[in-house]
Design a protein around this motif. Structure first.
Motif, PDB file in Angstrom:
ATOM      1  N   LYS A 247       0.834  -1.207   0.000  1.00 58.85           N
ATOM      2  CA  LYS A 247       0.000   0.000   0.000  1.00 58.85           C
ATOM      3  C   LYS A 247       0.869   1.257   0.000  1.00 58.85           C
ATOM      4  O   LYS A 247       0.626   2.209  -0.739  1.00 58.85           O
ATOM      5  CB  LYS A 247      -0.914  -0.012   1.221  1.00 58.85           C
ATOM      6  CG  LYS A 247      -1.972   1.075   1.227  1.00 58.85           C
ATOM      7  CD  LYS A 247      -2.874   0.897   2.441  1.00 58.85           C
ATOM      8  CE  LYS A 247      -3.988   1.902   2.477  1.00 58.85           C
ATOM      9  NZ  LYS A 247      -4.876   1.676   3.647  1.00 58.85           N
ATOM     10  N   SER A 248       1.936   1.236   0.825  1.00 55.72           N
ATOM     11  CA  SER A 248       2.807   2.413   0.967  1.00 55.72           C
ATOM     12  C   SER A 248       3.514   2.776  -0.331  1.00 55.72           C
ATOM     13  O   SER A 248       3.884   3.926  -0.540  1.00 55.72           O
ATOM     14  CB  SER A 248       3.858   2.158   2.052  1.00 55.72           C
ATOM     15  OG  SER A 248       3.252   1.693   3.227  1.00 55.72           O
ATOM     16  N   VAL A 249       3.709   1.790  -1.205  1.00 61.55           N
ATOM     17  CA  VAL A 249       4.488   2.027  -2.428  1.00 61.55           C
ATOM     18  C   VAL A 249       3.670   2.731  -3.515  1.00 61.55           C
ATOM     19  O   VAL A 249       4.232   3.268  -4.474  1.00 61.55           O
ATOM     20  CB  VAL A 249       5.052   0.691  -2.976  1.00 61.55           C
ATOM     21  CG1 VAL A 249       3.973  -0.105  -3.695  1.00 61.55           C
ATOM     22  CG2 VAL A 249       6.221   0.916  -3.915  1.00 61.55           C
ATOM     23  N   LYS A 250       2.354   2.768  -3.361  1.00 59.26           N
ATOM     24  CA  LYS A 250       1.491   3.237  -4.465  1.00 59.26           C
ATOM     25  C   LYS A 250       1.855   4.631  -4.995  1.00 59.26           C
ATOM     26  O   LYS A 250       1.924   4.823  -6.205  1.00 59.26           O
ATOM     27  CB  LYS A 250       0.022   3.179  -4.041  1.00 59.26           C
ATOM     28  CG  LYS A 250      -0.550   1.772  -4.094  1.00 59.26           C
ATOM     29  CD  LYS A 250      -2.018   1.753  -3.721  1.00 59.26           C
ATOM     30  CE  LYS A 250      -2.575   0.335  -3.789  1.00 59.26           C
ATOM     31  NZ  LYS A 250      -3.980   0.292  -3.347  1.00 59.26           N
ATOM     32  N   PRO A 251       2.083   5.651  -4.125  1.00 61.62           N
ATOM     33  CA  PRO A 251       2.440   6.979  -4.664  1.00 61.62           C
ATOM     34  C   PRO A 251       3.707   6.950  -5.527  1.00 61.62           C
ATOM     35  O   PRO A 251       3.758   7.572  -6.590  1.00 61.62           O
ATOM     36  CB  PRO A 251       2.644   7.840  -3.409  1.00 61.62           C
ATOM     37  CG  PRO A 251       1.927   7.121  -2.319  1.00 61.62           C
ATOM     38  CD  PRO A 251       1.990   5.681  -2.650  1.00 61.62           C
ATOM     39  N   CYS A 252       4.739   6.186  -5.057  1.00 56.15           N
ATOM     40  CA  CYS A 252       5.999   6.064  -5.825  1.00 56.15           C
ATOM     41  C   CYS A 252       5.765   5.387  -7.159  1.00 56.15           C
ATOM     42  O   CYS A 252       6.312   5.800  -8.186  1.00 56.15           O
ATOM     43  CB  CYS A 252       7.007   5.219  -5.044  1.00 56.15           C
ATOM     44  SG  CYS A 252       8.021   6.166  -3.941  1.00 56.15           S
ATOM     45  N   LEU A 253       4.965   4.327  -7.136  1.00 47.70           N
ATOM     46  CA  LEU A 253       4.702   3.567  -8.359  1.00 47.70           C
ATOM     47  C   LEU A 253       3.942   4.436  -9.369  1.00 47.70           C
ATOM     48  O   LEU A 253       4.235   4.413 -10.568  1.00 47.70           O
ATOM     49  CB  LEU A 253       3.898   2.300  -8.031  1.00 47.70           C
ATOM     50  CG  LEU A 253       3.631   1.331  -9.180  1.00 47.70           C
ATOM     51  CD1 LEU A 253       4.931   0.824  -9.788  1.00 47.70           C
ATOM     52  CD2 LEU A 253       2.781   0.155  -8.723  1.00 47.70           C
ATOM     53  N   LYS A 254       3.011   5.231  -8.867  1.00 49.19           N
ATOM     54  CA  LYS A 254       2.256   6.128  -9.749  1.00 49.19           C
ATOM     55  C   LYS A 254       3.195   7.152 -10.394  1.00 49.19           C
ATOM     56  O   LYS A 254       3.120   7.420 -11.602  1.00 49.19           O
ATOM     57  CB  LYS A 254       1.158   6.831  -8.940  1.00 49.19           C
ATOM     58  CG  LYS A 254       0.106   7.494  -9.815  1.00 49.19           C
ATOM     59  CD  LYS A 254      -1.057   8.007  -8.985  1.00 49.19           C
ATOM     60  CE  LYS A 254      -2.075   8.688  -9.888  1.00 49.19           C
ATOM     61  NZ  LYS A 254      -3.205   9.255  -9.136  1.00 49.19           N
ATOM     62  N   GLN A 255       4.113   7.720  -9.581  1.00 44.64           N
ATOM     63  CA  GLN A 255       5.111   8.666 -10.112  1.00 44.64           C
ATOM     64  C   GLN A 255       5.950   8.016 -11.198  1.00 44.64           C
ATOM     65  O   GLN A 255       6.243   8.616 -12.237  1.00 44.64           O
ATOM     66  CB  GLN A 255       6.048   9.115  -8.985  1.00 44.64           C
ATOM     67  CG  GLN A 255       5.606  10.343  -8.230  1.00 44.64           C
ATOM     68  CD  GLN A 255       6.685  10.719  -7.231  1.00 44.64           C
ATOM     69  OE1 GLN A 255       6.849  10.078  -6.190  1.00 44.64           O
ATOM     70  NE2 GLN A 255       7.474  11.721  -7.550  1.00 44.64           N
ATOM     71  N   LEU A 256       6.359   6.764 -10.943  1.00 46.33           N
ATOM     72  CA  LEU A 256       7.197   6.033 -11.900  1.00 46.33           C
ATOM     73  C   LEU A 256       6.451   5.833 -13.214  1.00 46.33           C
ATOM     74  O   LEU A 256       7.009   6.023 -14.304  1.00 46.33           O
ATOM     75  CB  LEU A 256       7.600   4.689 -11.289  1.00 46.33           C
ATOM     76  CG  LEU A 256       8.461   3.754 -12.138  1.00 46.33           C
ATOM     77  CD1 LEU A 256       9.763   4.413 -12.537  1.00 46.33           C
ATOM     78  CD2 LEU A 256       8.748   2.454 -11.386  1.00 46.33           C
ATOM     79  N   GLN A 257       5.179   5.464 -13.137  1.00 48.00           N
ATOM     80  CA  GLN A 257       4.392   5.236 -14.352  1.00 48.00           C
ATOM     81  C   GLN A 257       4.199   6.542 -15.139  1.00 48.00           C
ATOM     82  O   GLN A 257       4.257   6.546 -16.368  1.00 48.00           O
ATOM     83  CB  GLN A 257       3.047   4.608 -13.978  1.00 48.00           C
ATOM     84  CG  GLN A 257       3.210   3.156 -13.528  1.00 48.00           C
ATOM     85  CD  GLN A 257       2.003   2.634 -12.756  1.00 48.00           C
ATOM     86  OE1 GLN A 257       1.170   3.400 -12.270  1.00 48.00           O
ATOM     87  NE2 GLN A 257       1.925   1.321 -12.608  1.00 48.00           N
ATOM     88  N   GLN A 258       4.019   7.644 -14.410  1.00 46.91           N
ATOM     89  CA  GLN A 258       3.897   8.953 -15.078  1.00 46.91           C
ATOM     90  C   GLN A 258       5.214   9.334 -15.758  1.00 46.91           C
ATOM     91  O   GLN A 258       5.248   9.870 -16.872  1.00 46.91           O
ATOM     92  CB  GLN A 258       3.505  10.024 -14.061  1.00 46.91           C
ATOM     93  CG  GLN A 258       2.054   9.924 -13.611  1.00 46.91           C
ATOM     94  CD  GLN A 258       1.755  10.787 -12.397  1.00 46.91           C
ATOM     95  OE1 GLN A 258       2.655  11.264 -11.712  1.00 46.91           O
ATOM     96  NE2 GLN A 258       0.471  10.996 -12.112  1.00 46.91           N
ATOM     97  N   CYS A 259       6.309   9.018 -15.064  1.00 43.43           N
ATOM     98  CA  CYS A 259       7.654   9.346 -15.547  1.00 43.43           C
ATOM     99  C   CYS A 259       7.951   8.636 -16.870  1.00 43.43           C
ATOM    100  O   CYS A 259       8.479   9.240 -17.812  1.00 43.43           O
ATOM    101  CB  CYS A 259       8.648   8.905 -14.479  1.00 43.43           C
ATOM    102  SG  CYS A 259      10.177   9.783 -14.515  1.00 43.43           S
ATOM    103  N   ILE A 260       7.586   7.358 -16.952  1.00 42.29           N
ATOM    104  CA  ILE A 260       7.877   6.598 -18.179  1.00 42.29           C
ATOM    105  C   ILE A 260       6.996   7.104 -19.322  1.00 42.29           C
ATOM    106  O   ILE A 260       7.409   7.093 -20.491  1.00 42.29           O
ATOM    107  CB  ILE A 260       7.722   5.064 -17.964  1.00 42.29           C
ATOM    108  CG1 ILE A 260       8.520   4.287 -19.028  1.00 42.29           C
ATOM    109  CG2 ILE A 260       6.298   4.616 -17.940  1.00 42.29           C
ATOM    110  CD1 ILE A 260      10.005   4.389 -18.888  1.00 42.29           C
TER     111      ILE A 260
END
Length: 612
Positions: A247-260
């Motif tokens: 659950k805690s990783v979701k903001p980072c993962l969303k940023q990563l997907q936006q970045c790519i």
């Protein structure tokens, strides 16, 4: 005096004419060689003949050294004649050291030669060569940084992560001194990756914080900046996933997907950086895209969003197939194996054992092509086979596979995952108390749990609850399972939540508390359908059938019985199909490299009792 000057001038003119003539024949031969090398298909033998024709002309040292380098490179990249390639590269390295201002030839020869030594398993020859090249390249920032990366990679392949981290630290400081914040970030992020591999988490946190500051403040090529950001976010995401914090990783993962997505819209800038130390890139855009798919699959798998995991795996594997037609980079095979490892676990949960077995066979084939890939993934491969064996109720084979995997791994999280699954095998076998107690002591979540993973600790509580349930210690089982529920709800671990709810429902049913049992089983069934988890759906539907019978709800009992029958038939059909495949023989493989071929066998030979 005038006569002497005239003679000197004539001599100089003659020398210049000779040099010019030498250059013209050299350029002609070089042109022919390049024409043959780039022909379609390449004519490597003719290319080599053209380059070899340079030596009878007794060329100057610069041309001689460069030609040896070109020959060594062509032979190394396009033929299997490594002995001749090595000879030419060694001569290029030796001659170029005697020529001032000849850095490109000198350091490219050193770099290629050390690669070749490593390929021939002569690591002890590669290390001193790279160290010497690093020592004499300090005035050439690009090569100094590249050779430091190369030696660090060599130490990493040897699993000497301490030496690799030291070299990356040296590289980061050198990049800072020569004014390259971009390459400094690359060195530091690479070091962060190795520290994560070593589980040195106290050192990782300040390093990642520093990297984040450098990446955000660096103003340069937009693609390079976004690539640094992807590298940084991939480390953050994998750090959270290693810790089981879905659950805690979701903001980072969303940023990563936006970045790519941002990177895919940017056009490659042809303008070369003004600082030669900046002439690096981490990964090509296409590789980064696959990597982001991969960490998304890892997240979906841990969270129990299995349909999402399958969707992203399919996308990533399609992209990998396209890339592998044009690019033979070993990292693509690594990506492919890791994606398959995750999708195999999905298939086993969703009741597609036959497909999972064929994909395990595919991983075996990929590992046959690369000894390094096999050595890195052998433990995972045996773990997957162990999970498959559990799914088809071959418990002796499951134990053999998990024991083999434990022998092959030094990775703490994987070790804890294997031990947890082996403990569940011993619980199901029912008579392995001594081995079981020994295992449970090693993964005791109430005391000193061996890894920091939230997910694995929650799973250890579940296994404890399962053991207590089988022993009839229901209050103790409820305590462990409530702990699992608390932890899995905190981090959205859907599959553990579903398993804990259905087991709690089973306990309340046995204790005669039908209302509380129903309160557990209904949400377990809903969650299991959403994942979808076939085993939990089978278990839940059986419980709902018995509960409704006990409560006198004939229609609901009939509906649940029908569901149970449907799940049983699906799983039985899949079970028979999987055990009929020739690849099923893989369950007996516990030693050495993967077997090359499989003999078909006469139908399934495993008990179906546990499915019905």
């Amino acid at each position: 005096m005038a006569a002497q000057a005239a003679a000197a001038a004539q001599a100089a003119q003659a020398a210049a004419a000779q040099a010019e003539a030498a250059e013209s024949w050299y350029l002609a031969l070089l042109g022919f060689a390049e024409h043959f090398r780039t022909a379609s298909p390449p004519k490597i033998r003719l290319c080599v003949h053209c380059l070899q024709a340079v030596f009878p002309f007794k060329p100057p040292q610069r041309i001689e050294a460069r030609t040896h380098l070109q020959l060594g490179s062509v032979l190394y990249h396009h033929t299997k004649n490594s002995e001749q390639a090595r000879g030419h590269l060694e001569k290029a390295w030796l001659i170029s050291q005697q020529i001032p201002q000849f850095e490109d030839v000198k350091f490219e020869a050193a770099s290629l030669l050390s690669e070749l030594y490593c390929q021939e398993s002569s690591v002890d020859a590669a290390k001193p060569l790279l160290r010497k090249a690093i020592q004499i390249s300090q005035q050439t920032p690009y090569w100094h940084c590249r050779l430091l990366f190369q030696l660090a990679q060599l130490h990493t392949l040897e699993k000497d992560l301490v030496s690799a981290c030291d070299l990356l630290g040296v590289g980061a400081e050198y990049a800072r001194v020569v004014g390259s914040e971009y390459t400094r970030a690359l060195f530091l992020l690479s070091k962060g990756m190795l520290l994560l591999m070593e589980r040195k988490l106290q050192e990782v946190h300040p390093l990642l914080t520093l990297c984040g500051q450098i990446v955000e403040s660096w103003q340069g090529n937009p693609i390079q900046k976004e690539a640094l950001r992807v590298f940084f976010l991939v480390l953050q995401v994998t750090h959270y996933l290693d810790a089981g914090q879905v659950k805690s990783v979701k903001p980072c993962l969303k940023q990563l997907q936006q970045c790519i997505q941002t990177i895919s819209t940017l056009h490659d800038d042809e303008i070369l950086p003004s600082n030669p130390a900046d002439l690096f890139h981490w990964l090509p855009k296409e590789h980064m895209c696959v990597l982001v798919y991969l960490v998304t699959v890892m997240h979906s798998m841990q969270a129990g969003y299995l349909e999402k995991a399958q969707k992203y795996t399919d996308k990533a594997l399609m992209q990998l197939e396209k890339l592998k037609m044009l690019d033979c980079s070993p990292i693509l095979s690594s990506f492919q194996v890791i994606l398959l490892e995750h999708i195999i676990m999905c298939r086993l949960v969703t009741g597609h054992k036959a497909t999972a077995l064929q994909e395990i066979s595919q991983v075996c084939q990929l590992c046959q092509q690369s000894p390094r890939l096999f050595s890195n993934h052998a433990a995972q491969l045996h773990t997957l086979l162990g999970l498959y064996c559990v799914s088809v109720n071959c418990m002796d084979n499951a134990e053999a596979q998990f024991t083999t995997a434990l022998r092959l791994t030094s990775h703490q999280e994987l070790w804890a995952f294997i031990v947890t699954n082996l403990a569940s095998v011993y619980i199901r076998e029912g008579h392995r108390h001594q081995e079981l107690y020994s295992l449970l002591e090693r993964i005791n979540p109430d005391h000193s749990f061996p890894v920091s993973s939230h997910c694995l600790r929650a799973a250890a509580f579940y296994v404890r609850g399962l053991f207590s349930f089988f022993q009839g210690r229901y209050n103790e089982a409820k305590r462990f399972l409530r702990e699992t529920l608390k932890m899995s709800n905190a981090e959205d671990l859907n599959r553990l939540t579903a398993c804990s709810l259905v087991l709690l429902g089973h306990i309340f049913y046995v204790l005669g508390n039908h209302r509380e049992s129903n309160n557990m089983v209904v949400p377990a069934m809903q969650l299991a359908s959403k994942i979808p988890d076939m085993s939990v759906q089978l278990w839940s539907s059986a419980l709902l059938r018995d509960l409704n019978k006990a409560c006198g709800n004939a229609m609901d009992a009939h509906e649940a019985a029908q569901m149970h029958q449907n799940f049983s038939q699906q799983l039985l059909q899949d079970h028979i199909e999987a055990c009929s495949l020739p690849e099923h023989n893989l369950i007996t493989w516990t030693d050495g490299p993967p077997p090359v071929q499989f003999q078909a066998q006469n139908g399934p030979n495993t008990s179906l009792a546990s499915l019905l």
